[in-house]
Write a protein that holds these residues in place. Structure first.
Motif, PDB file in Angstrom:
ATOM      1  N   ALA A 154     128.194  69.598  95.551  1.00 15.21           N
ATOM      2  CA  ALA A 154     127.044  68.767  95.178  1.00 15.21           C
ATOM      3  C   ALA A 154     125.742  69.342  95.722  1.00 15.21           C
ATOM      4  CB  ALA A 154     127.242  67.335  95.678  1.00 15.21           C
ATOM      5  N   ALA A 155     125.763  69.808  96.965  1.00 15.91           N
ATOM      6  CA  ALA A 155     124.545  70.347  97.578  1.00 15.91           C
ATOM      7  C   ALA A 155     124.045  71.568  96.822  1.00 15.91           C
ATOM      8  CB  ALA A 155     124.806  70.701  99.047  1.00 15.91           C
ATOM      9  N   HIS A 156     124.955  72.466  96.444  1.00 20.89           N
ATOM     10  CA  HIS A 156     124.539  73.672  95.714  1.00 20.89           C
ATOM     11  C   HIS A 156     124.191  73.380  94.265  1.00 20.89           C
ATOM     12  CE1 HIS A 156     124.980  76.928  98.642  1.00 20.89           C
ATOM     13  NE2 HIS A 156     125.831  76.104  99.218  1.00 20.89           N
ATOM     14  N   ALA A 157     124.723  72.306  93.710  1.00 21.86           N
ATOM     15  CA  ALA A 157     124.339  71.919  92.352  1.00 21.86           C
ATOM     16  C   ALA A 157     122.931  71.329  92.345  1.00 21.86           C
ATOM     17  CB  ALA A 157     125.333  70.900  91.792  1.00 21.86           C
ATOM     18  N   GLU A 158     122.561  70.668  93.435  1.00 26.13           N
ATOM     19  CA  GLU A 158     121.233  70.051  93.546  1.00 26.13           C
ATOM     20  C   GLU A 158     120.153  71.036  93.974  1.00 26.13           C
ATOM     21  OE1 GLU A 158     119.832  66.702  93.301  1.00 26.13           O
ATOM     22  OE2 GLU A 158     121.564  66.644  91.977  1.00 26.13           O
ATOM     23  N   ASP A 159     120.512  71.933  94.871  1.00 21.28           N
ATOM     24  CA  ASP A 159     119.537  72.843  95.452  1.00 21.28           C
ATOM     25  C   ASP A 159     120.152  74.245  95.458  1.00 21.28           C
ATOM     26  OD1 ASP A 159     117.058  73.310  97.216  1.00 21.28           O
ATOM     27  OD2 ASP A 159     118.677  74.052  98.496  1.00 21.28           O
ATOM     28  N   PRO A 160     119.478  75.235  94.895  1.00 17.47           N
ATOM     29  CA  PRO A 160     120.070  76.574  94.824  1.00 17.47           C
ATOM     30  C   PRO A 160     120.536  77.123  96.170  1.00 17.47           C
ATOM     31  CG  PRO A 160     118.067  76.480  93.521  1.00 17.47           C
ATOM     32  CD  PRO A 160     118.167  75.178  94.265  1.00 17.47           C
ATOM     33  N   LEU A 168     128.472  60.605 100.334  1.00 17.61           N
ATOM     34  CA  LEU A 168     129.637  60.323  99.496  1.00 17.61           C
ATOM     35  C   LEU A 168     130.027  58.865  99.629  1.00 17.61           C
ATOM     36  CD1 LEU A 168     131.885  63.407 100.354  1.00 17.61           C
ATOM     37  CD2 LEU A 168     130.438  63.089  98.342  1.00 17.61           C
ATOM     38  N   THR A 169     130.229  58.207  98.479  1.00 13.09           N
ATOM     39  CA  THR A 169     130.677  56.820  98.456  1.00 13.09           C
ATOM     40  C   THR A 169     131.905  56.744  97.574  1.00 13.09           C
ATOM     41  OG1 THR A 169     128.431  56.020  98.728  1.00 13.09           O
ATOM     42  CG2 THR A 169     130.041  54.448  97.876  1.00 13.09           C
ATOM     43  N   GLY A 170     132.908  56.024  98.028  1.00 10.89           N
ATOM     44  CA  GLY A 170     134.121  55.860  97.266  1.00 10.89           C
ATOM     45  C   GLY A 170     134.552  54.409  97.225  1.00 10.89           C
ATOM     46  N   SER A 171     135.793  54.196  96.818  1.00 15.13           N
ATOM     47  CA  SER A 171     136.298  52.832  96.651  1.00 15.13           C
ATOM     48  C   SER A 171     136.427  52.071  97.970  1.00 15.13           C
ATOM     49  CB  SER A 171     137.644  52.879  95.931  1.00 15.13           C
ATOM     50  OG  SER A 171     138.572  53.659  96.673  1.00 15.13           O
ATOM     51  N   ALA A 172     136.419  52.760  99.104  1.00 12.56           N
ATOM     52  CA  ALA A 172     136.588  52.093 100.405  1.00 12.56           C
ATOM     53  C   ALA A 172     135.438  52.394 101.365  1.00 12.56           C
ATOM     54  CB  ALA A 172     137.917  52.502 101.025  1.00 12.56           C
ATOM     55  N   GLY A 173     134.227  52.552 100.855  1.00 10.83           N
ATOM     56  CA  GLY A 173     133.084  52.768 101.719  1.00 10.83           C
ATOM     57  C   GLY A 173     132.453  54.133 101.554  1.00 10.83           C
ATOM     58  N   SER A 174     131.496  54.424 102.445  1.00 15.55           N
ATOM     59  CA  SER A 174     130.702  55.645 102.367  1.00 15.55           C
ATOM     60  C   SER A 174     130.849  56.482 103.634  1.00 15.55           C
ATOM     61  CB  SER A 174     129.218  55.300 102.193  1.00 15.55           C
ATOM     62  OG  SER A 174     128.996  54.621 100.989  1.00 15.55           O
ATOM     63  N   LEU A 175     130.498  57.735 103.489  1.00 17.86           N
ATOM     64  CA  LEU A 175     130.387  58.641 104.631  1.00 17.86           C
ATOM     65  C   LEU A 175     128.908  58.874 104.895  1.00 17.86           C
ATOM     66  CD1 LEU A 175     133.116  61.285 103.649  1.00 17.86           C
ATOM     67  CD2 LEU A 175     133.275  59.483 105.381  1.00 17.86           C
ATOM     68  N   PRO A 176     128.536  59.188 106.123  1.00 21.33           N
ATOM     69  CA  PRO A 176     127.115  59.460 106.406  1.00 21.33           C
ATOM     70  C   PRO A 176     126.634  60.720 105.671  1.00 21.33           C
ATOM     71  CG  PRO A 176     128.482  59.744 108.383  1.00 21.33           C
ATOM     72  CD  PRO A 176     129.374  59.285 107.296  1.00 21.33           C
ATOM     73  N   ALA A 177     125.330  60.823 105.523  1.00 17.45           N
ATOM     74  CA  ALA A 177     124.742  62.002 104.877  1.00 17.45           C
ATOM     75  C   ALA A 177     125.221  63.252 105.600  1.00 17.45           C
ATOM     76  CB  ALA A 177     123.222  61.914 104.901  1.00 17.45           C
ATOM     77  N   THR A 178     125.718  64.204 104.823  1.00 17.62           N
ATOM     78  CA  THR A 178     126.319  65.421 105.368  1.00 17.62           C
ATOM     79  C   THR A 178     125.753  66.640 104.693  1.00 17.62           C
ATOM     80  OG1 THR A 178     128.376  64.158 105.644  1.00 17.62           O
ATOM     81  CG2 THR A 178     128.541  66.548 105.804  1.00 17.62           C
ATOM     82  N   ALA A 179     125.528  67.693 105.484  1.00 12.79           N
ATOM     83  CA  ALA A 179     125.049  68.975 104.956  1.00 12.79           C
ATOM     84  C   ALA A 179     126.240  69.902 104.749  1.00 12.79           C
ATOM     85  CB  ALA A 179     124.048  69.609 105.916  1.00 12.79           C
ATOM     86  N   CYS A 180     126.092  70.825 103.835  1.00 12.06           N
ATOM     87  CA  CYS A 180     127.115  71.843 103.608  1.00 12.06           C
ATOM     88  C   CYS A 180     127.069  72.833 104.761  1.00 12.06           C
ATOM     89  CB  CYS A 180     126.862  72.567 102.286  1.00 12.06           C
ATOM     90  SG  CYS A 180     128.039  73.878 101.945  1.00 12.06           S
ATOM     91  N   ALA A 181     128.188  72.970 105.431  1.00  9.70           N
ATOM     92  CA  ALA A 181     128.243  73.908 106.561  1.00  9.70           C
ATOM     93  C   ALA A 181     129.434  74.808 106.440  1.00  9.70           C
ATOM     94  CB  ALA A 181     128.305  73.141 107.876  1.00  9.70           C
TER      95      ALA A 181
END
Length: 181
Positions: A154-160, A168-181
């Motif tokens: 997702a990060a590389h699709a949004e920003d080169p 990320l949000t799913g059927s049982a909640g969300s995860l905090p904002a995360t960077a690609c590492a």
């Protein structure tokens, strides 16, 4: 016999001349780190998907995108990720850690403060806000490799350069904002 001796003498003289050409032996010269070559694909021609190798490490895979279909959205890129590796990719040891089943995904693209009308939507360079990805499966139960697959794709699709954070949000909640590492 004289010709052989003359040829041998000439060859020896040539070797002596070459050996004494003035090049001095030297120590290893430090010149910095290894060369780095960017492998980010052109977003109009390829998409970058992140899968895993046999050891669980991230493996970026560039896939061709038909330019006649227009710019590839982040949602379409994530759809390709959720469909998993191709036969050829699987034969090379590339795997996915994402669950089978519900492969729906919704994306709220990142926006940047200084975006201007007419700029390419969904791919602002240097995006500052997080892209929000909602899946049809529970993201909180995913292992680190699966989360990395979603976040980095997702990060590389949004920003080169992949510099945008992903929520990320799913059927049982969300995860905090995360960077690609």
């Amino acid at each position: 016999m004289r010709r052989i001796r003359a040829a041998a003498a000439g060859a020896s003289a040539s070797l002596l001349l070459l050996a004494g050409c003035g090049v001095q032996a030297s120590e290893v010269v430090e010149a910095g780190g290894p060369a780095v070559v960017p492998v980010a694909p052109d977003h109009d021609e390829r998409v970058l998907l992140f899968f895993t190798g046999p050891d669980g490490s991230s493996i970026p895979v560039a896939r061709y995108a038909d330019p006649a279909m227009g710019p590839v959205s982040t949602a379409r890129t994530l759809d390709a990720l959720l469909n998993g590796p191709t036969e050829e990719e699987r034969a090379a040891g590339i795997r996915t850690r994402l669950p089978d089943g519900n492969k729906t995904v919704e994306v709220r693209p990142a926006a940047r403060e200084d975006s201007r009308p007419g700029e390419k939507a969904g791919r602002p360079a240097g995006a500052r806000e997080a892209v929000r990805v909602t899946t049809g499966f529970a993201v909180r139960s995913l292992d680190a490799a699966a989360v990395r697959q979603l976040v980095c794709t997702a990060a590389h699709a949004e920003d080169p350069e992949g510099l945008v954070k992903v929520v990320l949000t799913g059927s049982a909640g969300s995860l905090p904002a995360t960077a690609c590492a």
